[in-house]
Design a protein around this motif. Sequence first.
Motif, PDB file in Angstrom:
ATOM      1  N   HIS A  34      -3.488  -2.223   6.469  1.00  0.00           N
ATOM      2  CA  HIS A  34      -2.121  -2.019   5.979  1.00  0.00           C
ATOM      3  C   HIS A  34      -1.600  -0.710   6.565  1.00  0.00           C
ATOM      4  N   THR A  67       3.566  -0.302   4.514  1.00  0.00           N
ATOM      5  CA  THR A  67       3.179   0.658   3.482  1.00  0.00           C
ATOM      6  C   THR A  67       4.435   1.351   2.975  1.00  0.00           C
ATOM      7  N   ALA A  82       0.843  -1.197   0.000  1.00  0.00           N
ATOM      8  CA  ALA A  82       0.000   0.000   0.000  1.00  0.00           C
ATOM      9  C   ALA A  82       0.880   1.250   0.000  1.00  0.00           C
ATOM     10  N   ARG A 137      -2.876  -0.546  -3.876  1.00  0.00           N
ATOM     11  CA  ARG A 137      -1.957  -1.505  -3.268  1.00  0.00           C
ATOM     12  C   ARG A 137      -1.493  -2.557  -4.269  1.00  0.00           C
TER      13      ARG A 137
END
Length: 323
Positions: A121, A125, A114, A147
């Motif tokens: 998430h 990330t 992400a 994502r």
Amino acid sequence: MRRRTPPPPSPLPQRDGIDAVRVRLPAEGPWTTVRDHLAERLSGAGAGVVDGMFAAGLFVTADGRAVPADAPYEPGMFVWFHRETPAEVPVPFPLEVVYRDAHIVVADKPHFLATTPRGGHVVQTALARLRRELDLPALGAAHRLDRLTAGLVLFVVRPGERGAYQSLFGERRVRKVYEAVAPYDPALALPRTVRSRILKERGVLAAREIEGEPNAVTRVELAAHRPAPAAGCSDLGRYRLEPATGQTHQLRVHMNALGVPILGDPLYPEVAPAVPAGDFRRPLQLLASELGFTDPVTGREHRFRSGRTLGAWTAYEEWAAGQ
């Protein structure tokens, strides 16, 4: 017009690249203590969680002091705390930095990672990882990629300049080019510009096209075509996509509407069952491959290109086998 006073800085440091949550108590309400308001506001955290956080001194004021559970309610008061982050399976692919200067960072994001913290998430990330790896705690994202989409993402080093870079995207002053691998249809006349109105409803996984004034525009070209790489597979096309707008799932919706849904798409044409966490097989064959703009701060002309390739095009059998 009175200028709005900015909130005080967070008294809590970041945790794993994630900022502490800031809450400002409403001007009016029925609460008599800070605890009453937070217990209502954070009711989804579970029974006893808020009281446990008060007992541990995890809610703090602007000066960093713990807020007692019986502290009287003060309208406009700021309170900070760290949320418990969900358990996340690490995304086992590198996050490459394509360019970095005093103002921006351009990263080449892998599939499955992400862009910014959201939902389940958080630590896994691109933003959190770059903050940690580059030691840039104030880094912010100028835009986002899905994502499941890989490729180039622009981040801003200085918070005060973030608006200038975000406006590039809002005002369509960024040239974005994507690559996609999808079935080849000899009857599909390309290049063409697809225009439609896309609606993405909250809580609904897939977006859809509806009647009305177009809000999504994409130019679609066929860059290359090759025969079916395996038995039971159709011929493949490698497509060049240039979105003039940025609606959620726009490229995926438009390719599906043309009858050539992008390989590996779990939402179009049909929503597939959710895969287990940590299943990184058969990534969506969509890549943000080029990013170009005039830097609004330095005036420099930037042109970046992703170093990634799409597996279904370069090694179809490996991609199809989930290797």
